[in-house]
Structure formats: C-alpha cells, structure tokens
Motif scaffolding. Structure first.
Motif, PDB file in Angstrom:
ATOM      1  N   GLU A  66      -9.015   0.231 -16.887  1.00  0.00           N
ATOM      2  CA  GLU A  66      -8.921  -0.428 -15.581  1.00  0.00           C
ATOM      3  C   GLU A  66      -7.500  -0.913 -15.312  1.00  0.00           C
ATOM      4  OE1 GLU A  66     -11.298  -1.151 -17.778  1.00  0.00           O
ATOM      5  OE2 GLU A  66     -13.137  -0.466 -16.763  1.00  0.00           O
ATOM      6  N   LEU A  67      -6.867  -1.476 -16.369  1.00  0.00           N
ATOM      7  CA  LEU A  67      -5.487  -1.961 -16.212  1.00  0.00           C
ATOM      8  C   LEU A  67      -4.535  -0.802 -15.955  1.00  0.00           C
ATOM      9  CD1 LEU A  67      -5.026  -4.723 -18.935  1.00  0.00           C
ATOM     10  CD2 LEU A  67      -5.238  -4.965 -16.471  1.00  0.00           C
ATOM     11  N   GLU A 109      -5.004   0.580 -12.381  1.00  0.00           N
ATOM     12  CA  GLU A 109      -4.465  -0.285 -11.323  1.00  0.00           C
ATOM     13  C   GLU A 109      -2.953  -0.164 -11.259  1.00  0.00           C
ATOM     14  OE1 GLU A 109      -2.669  -3.750  -9.569  1.00  0.00           O
ATOM     15  OE2 GLU A 109      -2.673  -3.382 -11.722  1.00  0.00           O
ATOM     16  N   ARG A 155      -0.579   1.629  -8.282  1.00  0.00           N
ATOM     17  CA  ARG A 155       0.448   0.849  -7.597  1.00  0.00           C
ATOM     18  C   ARG A 155       1.805   1.540  -7.700  1.00  0.00           C
ATOM     19  NH1 ARG A 155       2.375  -3.719 -10.172  1.00  0.00           N
ATOM     20  NH2 ARG A 155       0.520  -3.683 -11.463  1.00  0.00           N
ATOM     21  N   ARG A 157     -12.073   6.713 -14.869  1.00  0.00           N
ATOM     22  CA  ARG A 157     -12.114   5.676 -13.849  1.00  0.00           C
ATOM     23  C   ARG A 157     -11.722   6.270 -12.524  1.00  0.00           C
ATOM     24  NH1 ARG A 157     -12.825   0.723 -12.531  1.00  0.00           N
ATOM     25  NH2 ARG A 157     -11.723  -0.062 -10.729  1.00  0.00           N
ATOM     26  N   GLU A 164     -10.208   5.016  -9.211  1.00  0.00           N
ATOM     27  CA  GLU A 164      -9.537   3.867  -8.598  1.00  0.00           C
ATOM     28  C   GLU A 164      -9.424   4.127  -7.108  1.00  0.00           C
ATOM     29  OE1 GLU A 164      -8.589   1.264 -10.442  1.00  0.00           O
ATOM     30  OE2 GLU A 164      -7.517   0.094  -8.923  1.00  0.00           O
ATOM     31  N   TYR A 218      -7.366   0.201  -1.010  1.00  0.00           N
ATOM     32  CA  TYR A 218      -7.973  -0.694  -0.022  1.00  0.00           C
ATOM     33  C   TYR A 218      -8.533   0.078   1.176  1.00  0.00           C
ATOM     34  CZ  TYR A 218      -6.288  -5.110  -1.996  1.00  0.00           C
ATOM     35  OH  TYR A 218      -6.081  -6.202  -2.792  1.00  0.00           O
ATOM     36  N   GLU A 249     -12.060   1.651   0.687  1.00  0.00           N
ATOM     37  CA  GLU A 249     -13.157   0.852   0.138  1.00  0.00           C
ATOM     38  C   GLU A 249     -14.397   0.886   1.019  1.00  0.00           C
ATOM     39  OE1 GLU A 249     -12.044  -3.098  -0.820  1.00  0.00           O
ATOM     40  OE2 GLU A 249     -10.928  -2.493  -2.606  1.00  0.00           O
ATOM     41  N   ASP A 252     -17.763   0.422  -4.494  1.00  0.00           N
ATOM     42  CA  ASP A 252     -17.909   0.522  -5.949  1.00  0.00           C
ATOM     43  C   ASP A 252     -19.202   1.225  -6.361  1.00  0.00           C
ATOM     44  OD1 ASP A 252     -15.660  -0.933  -5.799  1.00  0.00           O
ATOM     45  OD2 ASP A 252     -16.501  -2.809  -6.546  1.00  0.00           O
ATOM     46  N   SER A 260     -19.403   4.525  -8.570  1.00  0.00           N
ATOM     47  CA  SER A 260     -20.123   4.532  -9.837  1.00  0.00           C
ATOM     48  C   SER A 260     -21.149   5.664  -9.880  1.00  0.00           C
ATOM     49  CB  SER A 260     -20.790   3.174 -10.015  1.00  0.00           C
ATOM     50  OG  SER A 260     -21.731   3.232 -11.042  1.00  0.00           O
ATOM     51  N   SER A 266      -4.312  -1.374  -4.193  1.00  0.00           N
ATOM     52  CA  SER A 266      -5.743  -1.332  -4.467  1.00  0.00           C
ATOM     53  C   SER A 266      -6.095  -2.674  -5.075  1.00  0.00           C
ATOM     54  CB  SER A 266      -6.091  -0.198  -5.427  1.00  0.00           C
ATOM     55  OG  SER A 266      -6.225  -0.682  -6.737  1.00  0.00           O
ATOM     56  N   GLY A 267      -7.253  -3.154  -4.756  1.00  0.00           N
ATOM     57  CA  GLY A 267      -7.662  -4.438  -5.287  1.00  0.00           C
ATOM     58  C   GLY A 267      -8.479  -4.280  -6.544  1.00  0.00           C
ATOM     59  N   GLY A 268      -8.349  -3.131  -7.192  1.00  0.00           N
ATOM     60  CA  GLY A 268      -9.163  -2.899  -8.376  1.00  0.00           C
ATOM     61  C   GLY A 268     -10.538  -2.374  -8.011  1.00  0.00           C
ATOM     62  N   GLY A 269     -10.673  -1.839  -6.815  1.00  0.00           N
ATOM     63  CA  GLY A 269     -11.952  -1.277  -6.407  1.00  0.00           C
ATOM     64  C   GLY A 269     -12.181   0.063  -7.083  1.00  0.00           C
ATOM     65  N   GLY A 270     -13.457   0.457  -7.180  1.00  0.00           N
ATOM     66  CA  GLY A 270     -13.783   1.717  -7.824  1.00  0.00           C
ATOM     67  C   GLY A 270     -14.786   1.505  -8.924  1.00  0.00           C
ATOM     68  N   ALA A 326     -23.279  -1.792 -10.613  1.00  0.00           N
ATOM     69  CA  ALA A 326     -21.977  -1.175 -10.316  1.00  0.00           C
ATOM     70  C   ALA A 326     -21.128  -2.118  -9.469  1.00  0.00           C
ATOM     71  CB  ALA A 326     -22.183   0.148  -9.594  1.00  0.00           C
ATOM     72  N   GLN A 327     -21.762  -2.764  -8.493  1.00  0.00           N
ATOM     73  CA  GLN A 327     -21.015  -3.693  -7.649  1.00  0.00           C
ATOM     74  C   GLN A 327     -20.473  -4.864  -8.460  1.00  0.00           C
ATOM     75  OE1 GLN A 327     -23.588  -4.837  -4.478  1.00  0.00           O
ATOM     76  NE2 GLN A 327     -23.110  -3.045  -3.246  1.00  0.00           N
ATOM     77  N   GLY A 335     -17.607  -3.722 -10.532  1.00  0.00           N
ATOM     78  CA  GLY A 335     -16.447  -3.560  -9.659  1.00  0.00           C
ATOM     79  C   GLY A 335     -15.832  -4.900  -9.302  1.00  0.00           C
ATOM     80  N   ASN A 382     -13.850  -6.434 -12.049  1.00  0.00           N
ATOM     81  CA  ASN A 382     -12.530  -5.816 -12.159  1.00  0.00           C
ATOM     82  C   ASN A 382     -11.593  -6.334 -11.071  1.00  0.00           C
ATOM     83  OD1 ASN A 382     -10.722  -3.951 -13.417  1.00  0.00           O
ATOM     84  ND2 ASN A 382     -10.905  -2.717 -11.576  1.00  0.00           N
ATOM     85  N   ARG A 383     -12.115  -6.487  -9.863  1.00  0.00           N
ATOM     86  CA  ARG A 383     -11.294  -7.040  -8.782  1.00  0.00           C
ATOM     87  C   ARG A 383     -10.809  -8.435  -9.142  1.00  0.00           C
ATOM     88  NH1 ARG A 383     -12.726  -4.095  -3.854  1.00  0.00           N
ATOM     89  NH2 ARG A 383     -14.230  -2.600  -4.629  1.00  0.00           N
ATOM     90  N   VAL A 401      -8.017  -8.207 -11.558  1.00  0.00           N
ATOM     91  CA  VAL A 401      -6.781  -7.761 -10.903  1.00  0.00           C
ATOM     92  C   VAL A 401      -6.149  -8.895 -10.103  1.00  0.00           C
ATOM     93  CG1 VAL A 401      -5.908  -6.277  -9.061  1.00  0.00           C
ATOM     94  CG2 VAL A 401      -7.375  -5.326 -10.826  1.00  0.00           C
ATOM     95  N   GLU A 402      -6.969  -9.590  -9.321  1.00  0.00           N
ATOM     96  CA  GLU A 402      -6.409 -10.648  -8.470  1.00  0.00           C
ATOM     97  C   GLU A 402      -5.887 -11.819  -9.302  1.00  0.00           C
ATOM     98  OE1 GLU A 402      -5.642  -9.997  -5.672  1.00  0.00           O
ATOM     99  OE2 GLU A 402      -7.023  -8.466  -4.963  1.00  0.00           O
ATOM    100  N   ARG A 461      -2.526 -10.795 -10.563  1.00  0.00           N
ATOM    101  CA  ARG A 461      -1.498 -10.853  -9.519  1.00  0.00           C
ATOM    102  C   ARG A 461      -1.161 -12.290  -9.166  1.00  0.00           C
ATOM    103  NH1 ARG A 461      -3.663  -5.962  -5.669  1.00  0.00           N
ATOM    104  NH2 ARG A 461      -3.207  -4.303  -7.163  1.00  0.00           N
TER     105      ARG A 461
END
Lengths: 224, 215
Positions: free
Chosen positions: A68-69, A72, A76, A101, A103, A106, A109, A114, A118, A215-219, B152-153, B156, B159-160, B163-164, B167
């Motif tokens: 995931e890291l 992301e 970016r 993954r 990814e 935004y 989305e 997600d 998935s 991306s906000g880490g969606g996916g 799944a949500q 997800g 993970n968001r 990430v946030e 940041r």
C-alpha cells in the motif's frame, strides 16, 4: 553537501522505480510478450479515447515494504492521471511477494470505489493468478477495469498549444542570442546546448506521465 | 570670507554622509521588513497546509465511522454472532462521536484533545479489526456479498486513514521545522499565540500486526 542530501533522501523513502514509459511494464517477465504488447496497446488506445490513464506495473518485490505504501508513493511520483483530474489507476503486481494492489486516483473514486476494486481483484484477477495464468489474469483485470471505469469518448483532439506574440518574441530572442553565442564562444554554446538537452530529458521522463498523481489511498489490495 | 568658504564643503560632506547613512538604514529596514513579511507568509502557508491535511485526516476517519452502523447491522444478522465484539464496536464508535466539531477543529492547538481523538480512533480501529478477525469464524457471513463489500470498504478506509495520517505528519513536520529554524524562529516567537508546534500522529504499535483474537 550533495552526497549527504542524497543519502538523507534515500534514507527517507525507499527508491521508487522511474516512471514507466509504457502503459504495461513487466519487470518480472511473467507476461508473454504478445499479451504484454496487446494490453499495452489496448490501454494506450483507452487513454486516447477517454483520457483516463490505466497502467499495469509488474515487479518482483517491494523489498518488505507494505504494498500500500509503495503504491501510494509510486502513484504520486509518477503523476498518474491528468493534472487536476487525477483520473488514473495503476494495477501493481509483485510476483515474488504474491501481492497485488489497485491504486485509484481521486478522480476515479466515484466510478471505481474500494468495494469494486476489491471485487475486480478477488473475482477476476487472483483466481487466475493462483492457477499460474498471469496472461489471463492481467487480461481479465484490464478488461474489468476498462469496463468498470468506462468513460465518454473525448471531444475533438485538442489543438497543439499555439504561441502568443510575446512568446514568439521570447523564442526569437533566445534563438538570436544562441546564434550570437555560437559565433562568439562556440564552446560555451555547445555546453549550453548539452545542458538544455539534459534538462529537457529530465523533465520529459516517462512517456505516459500525465501530471496528476493525487490519490487518497483508494483502491484495494489482494494476495494469491 | 575664507571662513565661509571653508565651512561650505565640509557642510556638504556632512549632509552627503547623513544621506548615505539614511539610505543604508532605510535600505536595511526595508530588507528586514521584507524578510519578516515573507517569513510570516511562509509560516502562514505551512500552517494552512497542516490545517488542510488535518481536515483530510478527519474525513478519512469520518468515512470509517460512517461504515460502522451498516457493518454492525450486517454482522448482527449472522446467526449467534459473538455479542461482545459488536457492542465493543458500537461503544467505540460512540466515543469517537463524542468529540464535537468545535473540539476537533481546535485539536491542533490543543494537544490534549488531539490525544483524546487519537485514542478514541485507535480503540475504534482495534475493535473493528477484532470484529473482522472474529468474522473469520462465520463462513456463512463471510460469503454474503454485503459483508464482503463492507469488508473491502473498511480495508480501503483504513488505508486512506494511514495515507492521510502520513501526509499530516509530513506537513506538521514541515511546519514545526519552520517554527524552530533560524532565523524564522524570531517571527514565529513574535506570533507565538498563533503559531505553536503541531502534534504528530504516533505510529500505533498494534496497527502493524494482525489483531489478537481471544476466545
């Protein structure tokens, strides 16, 4: 000073592979060349038709970093999707880690939440990966992605940007200046030319870089 | 006559010296003011960045909290699902909801509120991952499309959140560096009521490993 800064930079974040120059990148060599090329051309055509940028990246391993890291950061740094729209998605597959993954930027989305990401991974891709059929898995995945994201065809191709009068004057002045320099100091002129070429290459790295990348880490992630 | 002739050039020299000094002082003052203004503005932009990131963090957590009622309903529907796991989730969700919007927007200035926010979210996270772990024992539940979608949500969203948070920490670090760096620190000190060091999210030790399930 510079080496120190470089070391700090390297220590802060593991290296990310350079932005891919094609839509499908297979560093682990799990795809057959025929399928790799077909998928690449398909995604290229898809981007030309709809503007949405969908990439496939297959590597060996993330080197212990959570996928995931990695995803992301790569998303970016590669600036996936169009600037301001961030309408890109990248399917990362790591063969040795047996992890993948999707990814999602935004901008996608809304059409690729997600839960759908998935489902694409779990229903379309991993079952085939488990049987060792990477060609089939990635083809099915790209298929599902394109169908899910869809997208209206773009309007008439945008005209190449035209230079305004001040820009023409600036370009002209630059050319004249360079010619003068070439006459007076040819060695300096050549060095300048080399520098410009180097700089230009640095900026234009990656034929597919779109200018997006948020991306906000969606996916969704998956394993097989 | 000789005296006046002698005064005049020295007077002229004096006034030009004064003018020179004035120009130096004036120029220096302008430079200092310009530097102060640009430093102040840099701090303000960094501060705005932290605030924007904080709002994103809140959004991500809110997204998770919004999933909870639906998840609890789905899990309740499963035959004899372990009662305690979902009451834990509901309680943790309620604690998260106790932080008012006003408190949350002031959390950056108030380390105590920030800490409370982090603790409440962490306990919700822990109870949710326990719920998911327990649900492994209910194949019928796991097979339903609704549950899988929620799972799944939830993944997800986690993970968001990660990430946030990352940041946010980056922007808080940039801001805090600016506050302590020489010579920007003088400006920051002068407006100490407005610019205080921003708190960080700590890495949660248990977030890295799978939750332990007690039977």
């Amino acid at each position: 000073m510079l080496p120190l800064a470089l070391i700090c930079l390297l220590a802060a974040a593991p290296a990310t592979p350079p932005a891919p120059s094609r839509w499908v990148t297979d560093q682990a060599r799990v795809l057959s060349p025929r399928v790799e090329e077909a998928l690449d051309r398909r995604l290229e055509g898809y981007q030309q038709a709809t503007g949405h940028q969908v990439l496939v990246f297959i590597g060996q391993t993330t080197g212990g970093e959570p996928i995931e890291l990695f995803a992301e950061r790569a998303f970016r740094e590669w600036k996936v999707g169009r600037a301001g729209l961030d309408d890109g998605a990248v399917l990362f597959v790591f063969a040795d880690d047996r992890a993948l993954r999707l990814e999602v930027g935004y901008g996608l989305e809304a059409v690729l939440p997600d839960a759908l990401a998935s489902r694409i991974i779990e229903e379309r891709i991993t079952p085939l990966l488990k049987t060792g059929d990477a060609d089939g898995a990635l083809s099915a995945g790209v298929d599902a992605l394109i169908t899910t994201i869809g997208g209206a065809p773009l309007g008439p191709a945008s005209v190449a940007p035209r230079l305004s009068t001040p820009q023409w004057i600036a370009v002209g002045a630059g050319v004249v200046g360079f010619l003068l320099l070439l006459i007076i100091r040819p060695d300096l002129a050549l060095r300048l030319l080399t520098l410009m070429l180097l700089f230009g290459r640095g900026r234009g790295r990656g034929g597919v870089s779109g200018g997006g990348g948020r991306s906000g880490g969606g996916g969704a992630s998956g394993r097989w | 006559m000789a005296a006046t002739a002698g005064v005049s050039p020295s007077h002229r020299r004096n006034s030009s010296g004064l003018l020179f000094a004035l120009v130096i002082i004036g120029g220096g003052a302008l430079l200092v003011i310009g530097w102060a203004v640009s430093s102040y503005n840099r701090i303000v932009s960094a501060d705005q960045e932290v605030r924007a990131r904080w709002a994103q963090v809140e959004n991500a957590y809110q997204r998770r909290a919004d999933l909870v009622p639906n998840l609890v309903e789905t899990v309740k529907g499963a035959a004899n699902f372990e009662q305690k796991t979902f009451t834990d989730v509901t309680e943790a969700r309620a604690r998260v909801g106790q932080l008012s919007a006003g408190e949350l927007s002031g959390a950056l200035e108030n380390p105590e509120t920030f800490q409370r926010f982090q603790q409440a979210q962490q306990s919700l996270g822990t109870s949710l991952s326990r719920l998911l772990a327990v649900s492994e024992r209910y194949p019928d539940l796991k097979a339903t499309a609704n549950f899988r979608e929620l799972q799944a949500q939830l993944e997800g969203t986690e993970n968001r959140i990660a990430v946030e948070r990352m940041r946010f920490n980056e922007s808080a670090r940039d801001f805090n560096t600016l506050l302590n760096r020489f010579p920007t620190m003088f400006i920051a000190r002068a407006f100490a009521d407005r610019f205080q060091a921003r708190p960080y999210f700590e890495a949660t030790p248990d977030a890295q490993k799978a939750p332990a399930v007690r039977f």
